[in-house]
Write an enzyme that holds these catalytic residues in place. Structure first.
Site, PDB file in Angstrom:
ATOM      1  N   GLU A 185       0.818  -1.205   0.000  1.00  0.00           N
ATOM      2  CA  GLU A 185       0.000   0.000   0.000  1.00  0.00           C
ATOM      3  C   GLU A 185       0.855   1.260   0.000  1.00  0.00           C
ATOM      4  OE1 GLU A 185      -3.721   2.059   2.415  1.00  0.00           O
ATOM      5  OE2 GLU A 185      -2.566   0.472   3.385  1.00  0.00           O
ATOM      6  N   GLU A 285     -11.951   1.973   4.132  1.00  0.00           N
ATOM      7  CA  GLU A 285     -10.981   2.373   5.157  1.00  0.00           C
ATOM      8  C   GLU A 285     -11.092   3.881   5.409  1.00  0.00           C
ATOM      9  OE1 GLU A 285      -6.473   1.175   6.374  1.00  0.00           O
ATOM     10  OE2 GLU A 285      -6.728   2.267   4.507  1.00  0.00           O
TER      11      GLU A 285
END
Length: 309
Positions: A185, A285
């Protein structure tokens, strides 16, 4: 059909308790009546609906399902007991929900730097990957988030990149036999982080050259670091395995900021169909823009407004 009867039909014979009742709102999403499934596989996280479902994780899962969500992500899964990990996995299997990412957490990822090439950091990463395999089996997960940590100012960028590639190859060797995928990420939290851009992640994936090493394209981070998201998605498309959501500014649900998620969701869906990529999990998220049950209803409304037509 009454809400309790609906839940019983879904999980008949499983021995799972049904959800408690929730308050109605005449003008908003009905938190009592089951809602139709979303067209895309959005994945909430624990705590996102605790005002409506309570603090118990299993009750929250059932509530997510009844509101139309068909996936879950839980960054903190590795910190949960093995018993709860399995219970979560079993519940999702019975509800036909998919497990999204959890974070491969070696204790304090922010202080780790695989870019340095230090053996101590590599050892922690490898050992944590081994533990993550067992966690993934218990909760039926396929994807796990990885981050290489901090940029090392005393080393050339090429050397740092090679160090990260070397570490990620070690991780991929652990996950490949199990069909698991670590997704790196790129982040925007601060400028000291090594991995910040999608093209940088693409390069690393190509060098690792494993089906177990792919990109987590977090659209909140990428809006802050890059912009032009559909262009960047298309450039690195074949290495993306997972998406995450958060509007900017604020990192809240879609429709609260400047990102056109209705357009992005359509782009992801159509491109996935055109390239035979199947269905992506889209991790939620982000936080809730409004507190309490009202905010949870508003969040669901935002996803209904942004979902495919």
């Amino acid at each position: 059909m009454k809400r309790r009867d609906f839940t019983k039909n879904i999980i008949a014979g499983t021995g799972l308790a049904t959800l408690p009742s929730f308050a109605k709102s005449a003008d908003q999403v009905n938190l009592v009546t089951p809602q139709p499934a979303f067209k895309l596989k959005y994945a909430p996280h624990f705590g996102m609906f605790q005002n409506s479902a309570g603090k118990d994780e299993i009750d929250q899962l059932k509530f997510m399902h009844e509101m139309g969500f068909r996936a879950l992500e839980d960054n903190g899964m590795m910190g949960r007991s093995p018993e709860l990990q399995k219970k979560i996995g079993d519940t999702m299997a019975k509800l036909d929900m998919s497990m999204g990412v959890f974070v491969i957490d070696g204790g304090d990822n922010w202080k780790t730097s695989l870019a340095t090439g230090k053996q101590e950091f590599k050892d922690v990463f490898v050992n944590t990957c081994k533990k993550a395999v067992e966690v993934a089996k218990r909760c039926n997960a396929k994807y796990m988030t990885i981050v290489p940590g901090y940029f090392e100012r005393n080393l050339p960028i090429g050397v740092q990149t090679a160090n990260v590639i070397d570490a990620f190859r070690r991780g991929a060797e652990i996950f490949e036999p199990h069909g698991l995928v670590m997704v790196m990420e790129p982040l925007s939290d601060n400028a000291d982080l090594f991995l910040r851009h999608s093209d940088q992640s693409f390069l690393i994936c190509k060098a690792v050259n494993s089906p177990s090493c792919k990109i987590l394209f977090d659209m909140w981070h990428m809006q802050r670091n890059e912009g032009r998201m559909t262009q960047h998605m298309d450039w690195v498309w074949d290495e993306i395995a997972y998406f995450q959501i958060g509007d900017e500014p604020g990192r809240k649900e879609p429709t609260t900021g400047e990102i056109n998620y209705k357009f992005l969701f359509k782009h992801i869906h159509e491109k996935a169909k055109a390239t035979n990529r199947g269905e992506f999990i889209l991790g939620m998220e982000h936080g809730n823009s409004i507190g309490g049950k009202e905010g949870e209803m508003k969040l669901i409304e935002a996803y209904r407004a942004s979902d495919l037509a």
